[in-house]
Structures are given as C-alpha cells and as structure tokens.
Design a protein around this motif. Structure first.
Motif, PDB file in Angstrom:
ATOM      1  N   VAL A   1     -78.052 -35.462  -6.277  1.00  0.00           N
ATOM      2  CA  VAL A   1     -77.926 -34.034  -5.937  1.00  0.00           C
ATOM      3  C   VAL A   1     -76.450 -33.693  -5.749  1.00  0.00           C
ATOM      4  O   VAL A   1     -75.988 -32.594  -6.119  1.00  0.00           O
ATOM      5  N   SER A   2     -75.672 -34.615  -5.203  1.00  0.00           N
ATOM      6  CA  SER A   2     -74.253 -34.351  -4.939  1.00  0.00           C
ATOM      7  C   SER A   2     -73.427 -34.242  -6.212  1.00  0.00           C
ATOM      8  O   SER A   2     -72.273 -33.807  -6.173  1.00  0.00           O
TER       9      SER A   2
ATOM     10  N   PRO B   1     -68.133 -36.397  -6.910  1.00  0.00           N
ATOM     11  CA  PRO B   1     -67.905 -37.440  -5.896  1.00  0.00           C
ATOM     12  C   PRO B   1     -67.456 -38.794  -6.426  1.00  0.00           C
ATOM     13  O   PRO B   1     -66.848 -39.562  -5.690  1.00  0.00           O
ATOM     14  N   THR B   2     -67.754 -39.123  -7.660  1.00  0.00           N
ATOM     15  CA  THR B   2     -67.488 -40.473  -8.148  1.00  0.00           C
ATOM     16  C   THR B   2     -66.094 -40.586  -8.772  1.00  0.00           C
ATOM     17  O   THR B   2     -65.404 -39.594  -8.976  1.00  0.00           O
ATOM     18  N   ASP B   3     -65.732 -41.822  -9.081  1.00  0.00           N
ATOM     19  CA  ASP B   3     -64.435 -42.088  -9.700  1.00  0.00           C
ATOM     20  C   ASP B   3     -64.609 -42.067 -11.217  1.00  0.00           C
ATOM     21  O   ASP B   3     -65.240 -42.951 -11.790  1.00  0.00           O
ATOM     22  N   ALA B   4     -64.034 -41.065 -11.863  1.00  0.00           N
ATOM     23  CA  ALA B   4     -64.192 -40.913 -13.314  1.00  0.00           C
ATOM     24  C   ALA B   4     -63.635 -42.105 -14.076  1.00  0.00           C
ATOM     25  O   ALA B   4     -64.121 -42.438 -15.168  1.00  0.00           O
TER      26      ALA B   4
ATOM     27  N   SER C   1     -71.866 -31.236   1.990  1.00  0.00           N
ATOM     28  CA  SER C   1     -70.661 -30.454   1.764  1.00  0.00           C
ATOM     29  C   SER C   1     -70.414 -30.196   0.272  1.00  0.00           C
ATOM     30  O   SER C   1     -70.235 -29.054  -0.138  1.00  0.00           O
ATOM     31  N   THR C   2     -70.407 -31.240  -0.527  1.00  0.00           N
ATOM     32  CA  THR C   2     -70.110 -31.209  -1.975  1.00  0.00           C
ATOM     33  C   THR C   2     -68.888 -30.353  -2.302  1.00  0.00           C
ATOM     34  O   THR C   2     -68.878 -29.608  -3.278  1.00  0.00           O
ATOM     35  N   ILE C   3     -67.858 -30.465  -1.463  1.00  0.00           N
ATOM     36  CA  ILE C   3     -66.652 -29.668  -1.692  1.00  0.00           C
ATOM     37  C   ILE C   3     -66.010 -30.008  -3.033  1.00  0.00           C
ATOM     38  O   ILE C   3     -65.404 -29.150  -3.686  1.00  0.00           O
TER      39      ILE C   3
END
Length: 557
Positions: free
Chosen positions: A403-404, A500-503, A532-534
């Motif tokens: 979801v994030s 959120p992850t490292d591309a 938050s998912t900023i």
C-alpha cells in the motif's frame, strides 16, 4: 578353460562386491529407442558388469584365457557373450554381434578392444552402428573407492566392497551409411574420454565448474517462488546459464500465480508449480517425490528465504548455491545453500547474476519471455471492442503489492485526465482482478472520478495477455510492481513512480524507464503500511505528466 575352483573364487568375490556396492545412475535412456549399442572403455568392464545386469546385452569377449574367465563371469551376471577380438576371429565375431542386434539384443563394446591401445577407439562399435542402424551410446561407470591395476594395458578398475558407484550415459550418435567411420570414431572417443573423466574424478569432487563442464546433460533447478518482479529479476540468470551450458537441462519451480510468465520459455525443460495455499503433508510429500525423480545436479535459490530453502531441501540436488534476498539470506536459508555473495551493494538483477558469473557465464543479460501471437491478437480484439486506438495507448497500473508504494487514486485520476485532454491519448488501466481495497477496487475508484473517457481492463487480461499489452503500450506508467518490471524488461517506454524503497536495489533495471522518486529522511524503508507515505505524496501530477509527455511525443513506431 579355467579351473572350477578358480571360477568359484572369482564369482564369490564378485558377489561380495556386487551385494555391497551402492549404485546410482545419473541419467537414463528411456527416451532413446531400443535396442542400442553401448560403448565403454575396456578397463571399465567390471563396474559396467555390476551396473547393467540382466539387461539383454551381448558383449564381445576375447579368445584369450583372460577373455574366457571374463566370459564365464559375464554369463553368471546374465550377459550373452560372443568370442573374438580385433586381432583374432574379429570378423566372424562382429558378424555374429550384428546378427544378435538384428534379433533385438543390445550390444556392448569395449571401445578400445581387448588389447588396446589404452583409450584409443577402435572401429567395431561404429561399424556395427552403421550396419544395424542402431544408435551408438557412450557410457561410463566408476566407483569412488577402487583398485586400478596399472600394470594391465587397460588399467582395469576393480570396485572395492561398500563403495559408491555412478553410471552415466552420453548423448547418442547416429551413424549414417555415408558417414566416415574414422571421423565418427574420433568424436565418440572424445565424448567417451570426457564421460570417463567425469565418473572417475569430477563427480566425486566439489568443483562445480568441472562438474558442469564434463557432465553431458546436467539438470539444474532454479528456485524462485516469489512474485512477478522477482521472476523478471531472475530470468537473466536462466538465459546466461543456458548460453554457457547449452546441453544443460533447466527447470524452474515457481509460484502458481506467476507460471504464465515462464510458459513457453525455450530454455526451460520443466516448470514445477508450487501452490502456496497447500499446507498438507501429502502435498509436500508428492512434491518432494516429483522433484527428486529428476535427480537434479544443481539447485539455485534466487529468493533466499524460508520458503525457497524448503523447496531446495525437497529437491535434494547434489550442489546447492544461492543468491540472497534484498537484505541477505534470511530465515535460516543460508543453512541449505551456499550463498554467492555480491562484491558490493547492487541491484537485485546484478546480485542474482553473481550466481551466473560464479558458474563462468558471460555478463550478458537478456529476458527470454515468450508471448505467442495469439495473445497479441486477443489483446487487440479486447481493446478494439472498447474503441481503444492501438497507436495511442498509455497504460496505467495504479496498484502494487505494498500500500505504501501506491501513489494515490486522486493523483492517478488527475494524471489520466491531463493525459487525455492534452495529448489525446487513450488511457487504459490494468491490474489484478481482486476486488475491495486491492487493484480492482482502486481502479474502479479512479475511473469513477477521472472525468474523461478511459478504459478499465482490470482483471480482463491473463498474465500472458498483460505481457502482450505492455509491449503494445506507447508509454506505461506505474509504481514499483511486477507489470513495471516486465515493461522495463521489454524496453517499453515507461515512467515509474517510486517511494519507500531504494531504486538502486529493487527499482526498474535499466531499460527505457524514467524513475521519479523524491528523497526523504526516512528512505529507504520496508514499512508496507506506512500511514505517512510522504515519499509518494510529494510527487506531483505535473512532474509525472511532463515525463510521460516527453516519451509519448518522442515515440517511434
């Protein structure tokens, strides 16, 4: 004629050896027509005798005293013998051998004859294969513990009691009427020496490169039972291994949800399906039996978690190596396979490819994902039914596992409206068919508020059709998900919205994909349900639109 007492002693010793040997056949000839002509080195006679009893085989034995002893022993083990040699009564013996072959018997030849030279192929087996039309099959057999009689010209091998012993067949030779017998003999000699080296040495050692090099058809199992993106990241390993070892027989065990992406792959001989919903003892017992019947030489764990470690254990391959998951091999998976570590922190594709490099493969990555024309045809029909212009497709996948990782329905709705109004593109939403809060529910929500004509194909494509669709897109837009990784592998023009992850570790790998990601203090994180998912909310509709517009307008048909 040897004395009865001598024969009793020899037979008694042979029986002790035979009863205590632990024999293993590394492959079989079930797919070859019978009967066959088997060719082996003379020094291998005793191991071969113990491994192929009562198999309706006729063997040539020399007219010498040693040949008489051997003939008597062979008869006790269910073989038929024809007496003769290359130097004495060879012509008559060969004619008799051919007669037996035409009656349906298999034939076995000591390829270097009864007197040598050592491992120098004589022409009898090739000649018999040419005259009978039977295939010529090189074969080698060797015990781990043995006595080698170095004073004999053939360096006769005598297995020791309680030893392990392996046997393997090489690929067959068909000798046509017009073939040059001498040239064929050279080829068979080369293959036979390689088999002999393998069974006598490399099978018992731990040199995996030599093992794969000398094995005529090693069986390799790729264990990657995760989701679509992980499958895509692993496919370059498959293609690299097949290019390096074209004679290898490759298999893959995969989650039942992802099997379509591997269907029709030219490099795979078998695809085994793991159903994660099954939890019964009976299911895993049957799966274990199915995997172990294959007698895998090597398993490659490209997931590095408990579920893949379990499947490695079930398969029971001779060698077991692995690449780690994003944060290393976890959940005790390192107990089951040898980890091939990356030299530095790198993308998942590069990390997995360290396994291919370890196996001496060339660093050349490709994605052999097969899409039959019928899938393109069905996709075109479905889209045309919805009045979609096939030259103006912008595919959008708003969903994804976490979801994030999702950008937000209102932003996708804003992007779709802007793309339709300013580029006159045909917007097609795709995703999984599950309802509720998953991709179907998400796409329904977006379509209901977008305010312009769009097409919702959520759940209407099979996985193969989705692959075809992704190739047909003028531009594809989505988050970090399976469809995005497929599009990148196909070199489809794409824009990836990452949060959120490292591309650099798990994002789209190369291809024609533009990654949009804002850096925030809490990145990277693995919080799948972040409130938050900023990192995602800070990405604007305008910047995504501009990148899609560039690709859309620069598209070359």
């Amino acid at each position: 004629m040897p004395s009865k007492n001598l024969m009793r002693i020899i037979i008694f010793i042979c029986r002790i050896i035979d009863k205590t040997l632990r024999k293993k056949s590394l492959n079989d000839t079930f797919h070859y027509p019978k009967p066959s002509i088997y060719s082996f080195w003379h020094g291998n006679t005793f191991p071969m005798m113990f491994s192929n009893q009562k198999s309706n085989i006729v063997i040539m034995a020399s007219l010498s005293k040693d040949g008489e002893i051997l003939s008597q022993v062979l008869k006790k083990y269910g073989y038929l013998t024809v007496r003769g040699s290359s130097s004495k009564s060879g012509g008559r013996a060969l004619i008799e051998i051919i007669r037996y072959a035409r009656k349906g018997y298999s034939i076995a030849f000591g390829a270097d004859g009864p007197k040598g030279l050592y491992h120098k192929f004589k022409y009898g087996a090739v000649y018999a294969a040419q005259k009978t039309g039977m295939l010529l099959l090189p074969i080698s057999c060797s015990p781990k513990n043995k006595i080698v009689i170095n004073k004999s010209w053939d360096k006769m091998i005598i297995p020791l009691p309680f030893s392990k012993m392996v046997q393997i067949y090489g690929e067959p030779f068909y000798i046509d009427d017009g073939d040059d017998i001498e040239e064929k003999a050279v080829l068979v000699e080369e293959k036979l020496n390689k088999l002999f080296e393998f069974t006598g040495k490399y099978y018992w050692e731990k040199d995996i490169l030599k093992y794969l090099e000398y094995h005529p058809a090693p069986k390799i199992l790729i264990v990657q039972p995760s989701r679509i993106g992980d499958i895509v990241f692993s496919i370059p390993v498959l293609s690299a291994i097949k290019k390096r070892y074209p004679y290898a027989r490759l298999s893959w065990i995969v989650d039942e949800r992802c099997v379509e992406i591997l269907d029709g792959n030219p490099f795979l001989e078998n695809i085994f399906i793991w159903d994660r919903r099954q939890i019964s003892f009976k299911y895993y017992k049957n799966l274990r039996q199915c995997l172990r019947e294959q007698k895998f030489d090597l398993s490659i764990d490209l997931h590095g978690l408990a579920k893949s470690a379990m499947l490695v254990k079930l398969a029971g391959a001779k060698f077991k190596i692995a690449s780690s998951s994003t944060n290393g091999m976890r959940e005790f998976s390192w107990l089951f396979s040898k980890e091939i570590k990356s030299r530095q922190k790198c993308h998942c594709v590069e990390r997995h490819f360290e396994v291919a490099k370890y196996l001496d493969c060339v660093d050349e990555k490709s994605y052999p994902i097969v899409i039959p024309e019928e899938n393109f045809k069905s996709v075109r029909q479905k889209l045309l039914k919805e009045n979609v212009n096939l030259e103006k497709i912008i595919g959008i996948h708003p969903g994804g596992g976490w979801v994030s990782r999702r950008w937000g329905s209102h932003k996708f709705a804003g992007l779709a409206g802007k793309l339709k109004n300013e580029l006159d593109a045909d917007i097609v939403f795709v995703g999984g068919k599950e309802g509720g809060a998953s991709e179907k529910g998400l796409n329904e929500e977006i379509v209901s508020v977008v305010g312009v004509k769009t097409t919702d194909m959520t759940g209407k494509f099979t996985l193969k059709e989705l692959c075809a669709f992704l190739k047909m897109c003028r531009v594809f837009v989505g988050s970090e998900s399976g469809p995005m990784h497929i599009a990148t592998a196909f070199d489809t023009q794409a824009v990836a919205i990452l949060g959120p992850t490292d591309a650099k570790l798990t994002g789209p790998y190369k291809g024609n994909t533009k990654i949009i990601q804002h850096q925030v203090d809490c990145q990277p994180c693995r919080n799948r349900n972040c409130k938050s998912t900023i990192c995602m909310r800070s990405i604007t509709v305008s910047e995504v639109f501009e990148e899609v517009k560039k690709k859309y307008e620069n598209f070359n048909y």
